[in-house]
Design a protein around this motif. Structure first.
Motif, PDB file in Angstrom:
ATOM      1  N   ALA A 149       0.846  -1.195   0.000  1.00  0.00           N
ATOM      2  CA  ALA A 149       0.000   0.000   0.000  1.00  0.00           C
ATOM      3  C   ALA A 149       0.882   1.245   0.000  1.00  0.00           C
ATOM      4  CB  ALA A 149      -0.895   0.002   1.238  1.00  0.00           C
ATOM      5  N   VAL A 150       0.362   2.310  -0.603  1.00  0.00           N
ATOM      6  CA  VAL A 150       0.982   3.635  -0.510  1.00  0.00           C
ATOM      7  C   VAL A 150      -0.079   4.541   0.094  1.00  0.00           C
ATOM      8  CG1 VAL A 150       1.904   5.599  -1.820  1.00  0.00           C
ATOM      9  CG2 VAL A 150       2.466   3.259  -2.530  1.00  0.00           C
ATOM     10  N   VAL A 151       0.328   5.383   1.044  1.00  0.00           N
ATOM     11  CA  VAL A 151      -0.634   6.299   1.661  1.00  0.00           C
ATOM     12  C   VAL A 151      -0.274   7.731   1.273  1.00  0.00           C
ATOM     13  CG1 VAL A 151      -1.741   7.031   3.816  1.00  0.00           C
ATOM     14  CG2 VAL A 151      -0.788   4.721   3.627  1.00  0.00           C
ATOM     15  N   GLY A 152      -1.282   8.493   0.800  1.00  0.00           N
ATOM     16  CA  GLY A 152      -1.059   9.903   0.444  1.00  0.00           C
ATOM     17  C   GLY A 152      -1.682  10.226  -0.892  1.00  0.00           C
ATOM     18  N   GLY A 153      -1.779  11.520  -1.177  1.00  0.00           N
ATOM     19  CA  GLY A 153      -2.405  11.933  -2.437  1.00  0.00           C
ATOM     20  C   GLY A 153      -1.686  13.089  -3.089  1.00  0.00           C
ATOM     21  N   GLY A 154      -0.462  13.377  -2.650  1.00  0.00           N
ATOM     22  CA  GLY A 154       0.313  14.480  -3.235  1.00  0.00           C
ATOM     23  C   GLY A 154       1.301  13.977  -4.280  1.00  0.00           C
ATOM     24  N   ASP A 155       2.157  14.868  -4.756  1.00  0.00           N
ATOM     25  CA  ASP A 155       3.147  14.506  -5.781  1.00  0.00           C
ATOM     26  C   ASP A 155       4.022  13.339  -5.334  1.00  0.00           C
ATOM     27  OD1 ASP A 155       2.418  16.424  -7.616  1.00  0.00           O
ATOM     28  OD2 ASP A 155       3.797  17.929  -6.831  1.00  0.00           O
ATOM     29  N   ALA A 156       4.426  13.362  -4.077  1.00  0.00           N
ATOM     30  CA  ALA A 156       5.356  12.326  -3.612  1.00  0.00           C
ATOM     31  C   ALA A 156       4.692  10.953  -3.664  1.00  0.00           C
ATOM     32  CB  ALA A 156       5.830  12.640  -2.191  1.00  0.00           C
ATOM     33  N   ARG A 225     -12.318  -1.985   7.195  1.00  0.00           N
ATOM     34  CA  ARG A 225     -11.844  -2.980   6.217  1.00  0.00           C
ATOM     35  C   ARG A 225     -10.456  -3.442   6.638  1.00  0.00           C
ATOM     36  NH1 ARG A 225     -10.790  -2.144  -0.326  1.00  0.00           N
ATOM     37  NH2 ARG A 225      -9.722  -4.136  -0.592  1.00  0.00           N
ATOM     38  N   ASN A 226     -10.208  -4.722   6.512  1.00  0.00           N
ATOM     39  CA  ASN A 226      -8.870  -5.259   6.779  1.00  0.00           C
ATOM     40  C   ASN A 226      -8.210  -5.529   5.435  1.00  0.00           C
ATOM     41  OD1 ASN A 226      -6.874  -6.357   8.684  1.00  0.00           O
ATOM     42  ND2 ASN A 226      -7.265  -8.256   7.579  1.00  0.00           N
ATOM     43  N   LEU A 227      -7.026  -4.937   5.230  1.00  0.00           N
ATOM     44  CA  LEU A 227      -6.363  -5.064   3.927  1.00  0.00           C
ATOM     45  C   LEU A 227      -5.029  -5.788   4.119  1.00  0.00           C
ATOM     46  CD1 LEU A 227      -6.610  -3.998   0.896  1.00  0.00           C
ATOM     47  CD2 LEU A 227      -4.976  -2.239   1.621  1.00  0.00           C
ATOM     48  N   PRO A 228      -4.924  -7.046   3.689  1.00  0.00           N
ATOM     49  CA  PRO A 228      -3.638  -7.744   3.825  1.00  0.00           C
ATOM     50  C   PRO A 228      -2.605  -7.163   2.840  1.00  0.00           C
ATOM     51  CG  PRO A 228      -5.457  -9.282   3.401  1.00  0.00           C
ATOM     52  CD  PRO A 228      -5.953  -7.912   3.096  1.00  0.00           C
ATOM     53  N   VAL A 229      -1.474  -6.702   3.348  1.00  0.00           N
ATOM     54  CA  VAL A 229      -0.362  -6.205   2.513  1.00  0.00           C
ATOM     55  C   VAL A 229       0.943  -6.558   3.227  1.00  0.00           C
ATOM     56  CG1 VAL A 229      -1.464  -4.249   1.291  1.00  0.00           C
ATOM     57  CG2 VAL A 229      -0.527  -3.911   3.591  1.00  0.00           C
ATOM     58  N   SER A 230       2.027  -6.618   2.477  1.00  0.00           N
ATOM     59  CA  SER A 230       3.296  -6.892   3.163  1.00  0.00           C
ATOM     60  C   SER A 230       4.153  -5.647   3.343  1.00  0.00           C
ATOM     61  CB  SER A 230       4.081  -7.997   2.453  1.00  0.00           C
ATOM     62  OG  SER A 230       4.015  -7.841   1.082  1.00  0.00           O
ATOM     63  N   GLY A 231       3.675  -4.520   2.835  1.00  0.00           N
ATOM     64  CA  GLY A 231       4.424  -3.293   3.060  1.00  0.00           C
ATOM     65  C   GLY A 231       3.534  -2.080   2.920  1.00  0.00           C
ATOM     66  N   VAL A 232       3.931  -0.991   3.584  1.00  0.00           N
ATOM     67  CA  VAL A 232       3.187   0.269   3.415  1.00  0.00           C
ATOM     68  C   VAL A 232       4.174   1.433   3.338  1.00  0.00           C
ATOM     69  CG1 VAL A 232       2.715   0.391   5.919  1.00  0.00           C
ATOM     70  CG2 VAL A 232       1.369   1.772   4.343  1.00  0.00           C
ATOM     71  N   PHE A 233       4.036   2.198   2.268  1.00  0.00           N
ATOM     72  CA  PHE A 233       4.897   3.370   2.035  1.00  0.00           C
ATOM     73  C   PHE A 233       4.085   4.620   2.335  1.00  0.00           C
ATOM     74  CE2 PHE A 233       7.021   0.018  -0.115  1.00  0.00           C
ATOM     75  CZ  PHE A 233       8.373   0.341  -0.083  1.00  0.00           C
ATOM     76  N   ILE A 234       4.600   5.431   3.257  1.00  0.00           N
ATOM     77  CA  ILE A 234       3.820   6.570   3.748  1.00  0.00           C
ATOM     78  C   ILE A 234       4.378   7.872   3.173  1.00  0.00           C
ATOM     79  CG2 ILE A 234       3.103   7.809   5.843  1.00  0.00           C
ATOM     80  CD1 ILE A 234       3.372   4.957   7.234  1.00  0.00           C
ATOM     81  N   TYR A 235       3.528   8.555   2.406  1.00  0.00           N
ATOM     82  CA  TYR A 235       3.912   9.838   1.779  1.00  0.00           C
ATOM     83  C   TYR A 235       2.819  10.864   2.039  1.00  0.00           C
ATOM     84  CZ  TYR A 235       7.819   7.668  -0.579  1.00  0.00           C
ATOM     85  OH  TYR A 235       9.003   7.041  -0.843  1.00  0.00           O
ATOM     86  N   ILE A 236       2.733  11.324   3.268  1.00  0.00           N
ATOM     87  CA  ILE A 236       1.638  12.242   3.623  1.00  0.00           C
ATOM     88  C   ILE A 236       2.181  13.639   3.938  1.00  0.00           C
ATOM     89  CG2 ILE A 236       0.090  10.408   4.400  1.00  0.00           C
ATOM     90  CD1 ILE A 236       0.924  11.319   7.310  1.00  0.00           C
ATOM     91  N   GLY A 237       3.236  14.019   3.274  1.00  0.00           N
ATOM     92  CA  GLY A 237       3.810  15.340   3.492  1.00  0.00           C
ATOM     93  C   GLY A 237       5.049  15.250   4.369  1.00  0.00           C
ATOM     94  N   ARG A 238       5.573  16.401   4.719  1.00  0.00           N
ATOM     95  CA  ARG A 238       6.842  16.425   5.437  1.00  0.00           C
ATOM     96  C   ARG A 238       6.797  17.472   6.547  1.00  0.00           C
ATOM     97  NH1 ARG A 238      10.327  13.338   2.771  1.00  0.00           N
ATOM     98  NH2 ARG A 238      12.014  14.254   3.971  1.00  0.00           N
ATOM     99  N   GLN A 239       7.765  17.373   7.464  1.00  0.00           N
ATOM    100  CA  GLN A 239       7.852  18.335   8.569  1.00  0.00           C
ATOM    101  C   GLN A 239       9.245  18.934   8.590  1.00  0.00           C
ATOM    102  OE1 GLN A 239       6.919  15.714  11.749  1.00  0.00           O
ATOM    103  NE2 GLN A 239       4.717  16.096  11.581  1.00  0.00           N
ATOM    104  N   PRO A 240       9.363  20.227   8.935  1.00  0.00           N
ATOM    105  CA  PRO A 240      10.692  20.844   8.930  1.00  0.00           C
ATOM    106  C   PRO A 240      11.599  20.259  10.007  1.00  0.00           C
ATOM    107  CG  PRO A 240       9.068  22.296   9.921  1.00  0.00           C
ATOM    108  CD  PRO A 240       8.309  21.137   9.361  1.00  0.00           C
TER     109      PRO A 240
END
Ligand code: NAP
Length: 306
Positions: A149-156, A225-240
């Motif tokens: 899974a990938v989480v986020g909706g921006g360019d990254a 919902r339970n979603l079986p995945v073996s990895g999750v990449f999180i791209y929900i923005g950044r912090q300074p």
């Protein structure tokens, strides 16, 4: 404690810091760059840089970082592999404390960029590096032939989904709203990939797994919902990356450094450049521009010619 004195101390060796170093060194200042990882900073772990002028075919982040390093070597700028832990910026001599050393400068440029924002859900910390990742370039190869899974909706999120699609057989792109924030061109390319399924209006409640990621607990359109995945990449923005500054510099409510258009902060001879400062467009090109402006301002204030 060892004490070192330079004209210009640059904290952060990404495109902003490296450009500032180049401008400072070419103006005859003694310059040092403090970088915790590789020169190039965040861009090194970016698959491809396609929007920087002069590279018609694009360039990999790793190659771009390597070129920056070679360029700084040519101008004999020392790069210290340390993490800045604390600063003292209010006096005439600006001090950065790192790895048991006091690195002092007549001027300092903070170019420490940002770090990934976290979802702050159960399992995110404990399974980090065991299926939870914030860097597709670093970790994609572990997920060849897997469902992720990938989480986020921006360019990254969109850009990294394109990269991950070369490895994973199935990618669930999880976004909390019903429209992406990222640019149209990336959206179209992602939506054209057969192995990508977008889960709109979906949030991650928990990342589950014993020793590695096994599933995500989601709320999709109000339902669990339970979603079986073996990895999750999180791209929900950044912090300074400004925690080490403590209360030495005024920051906005999000922790970004406030500057004027000359990259000057509220303190004399303390500048900020790149993603770490409050600004509209965070790109390699704008980071490099900030670095050039900051170093030029410092050179002018220190009274040496460019
Ligand atoms: P971003 O543009 O701020 O997007 C963050 C995304 O994550 C948004 O879609 C946001 O949803 C979602 N989000 C935020 N907090 C969340 C949470 N707690 N839970 C779930 N979802 C959450 O960040 P980014 O994609 O990292 O990009 C940062 C900057 O770098 C942008 O200026 C971007 O243009 C730039 N960038 C450019 C390129 C490129 O030029 N190719 C590549 C990468 C990044 P909402 O949409 O609902 O707010």
């Amino acid at each position: 404690m060892t004490k070192l004195l330079y004209d210009l101390v640059i904290v952060g060796g990404g495109p902003a810091g490296a450009t500032a170093a180049l401008y400072g060194a070419r103006a005859g200042l003694s310059v040092v760059v403090l970088e915790k990882m590789l020169l190039g900073g965040e861009i090194v772990s970016t698959e491809r840089l396609d929007n920087y002028p002069g590279f018609p075919e694009g360039i990999t982040g790793a190659d771009f970082g390597q070129l920056l390093e070679e360029q700084l070597k040519r101008w004999k700028v020392p790069v210290k592999k340390v993490v800045a832990e604390q600063v003292s910026l209010k006096g005439e001599v600006k001090k950065v404390f790192a790895a048991g050393e006091e690195i002092a400068g007549r001027a300092v440029i903070i170019a420490t960029g940002t770090v990934p924002a976290m979802l702050n859900v159960d399992g995110e910390q404990t399974l980090r590096g065991r299926g939870v990742s914030y860097c597709a370039t670093c970790d994609a190869a572990f997920f060849r032939g897997k469902e992720i899974a990938v989480v986020g909706g921006g360019d990254a999120a969109l850009e990294e989904t394109l990269f991950l699609a070369r490895f994973a057989t199935k990618i669930y792109l999880i976004h909390r709203r019903d429209a992406f924030r990222g640019v149209k061109e990336l959206q179209e390319r992602v939506l054209a990939l057969p192995q990508v399924e977008v889960l709109w209006n979906t949030t991650v409640q928990k990342i589950a797994g014993e020793r590695k990621v096994e599933a995500l607990a989601l709320i999709q359109d109000g339902r669990e919902r339970n979603l079986p995945v073996s990895g999750v990449f999180i791209y929900i923005g950044r912090q300074p990356n400004t925690a080490f500054l403590r209360d030495e510099l005024p920051l906005d409510e999000g922790g970004y450094i406030i500057t004027n258009e000359n990259m000057e902060t509220a303190l004399p001879l303390v500048y900020a450049a790149g993603d770490v400062r409050l600004k509209g467009l965070r790109q390699v090109i704008t980071a490099a521009a900030d670095g050039a402006i900051a170093a030029t301002a410092a050179v002018t204030r220190l009274g040496v010619g460019i």
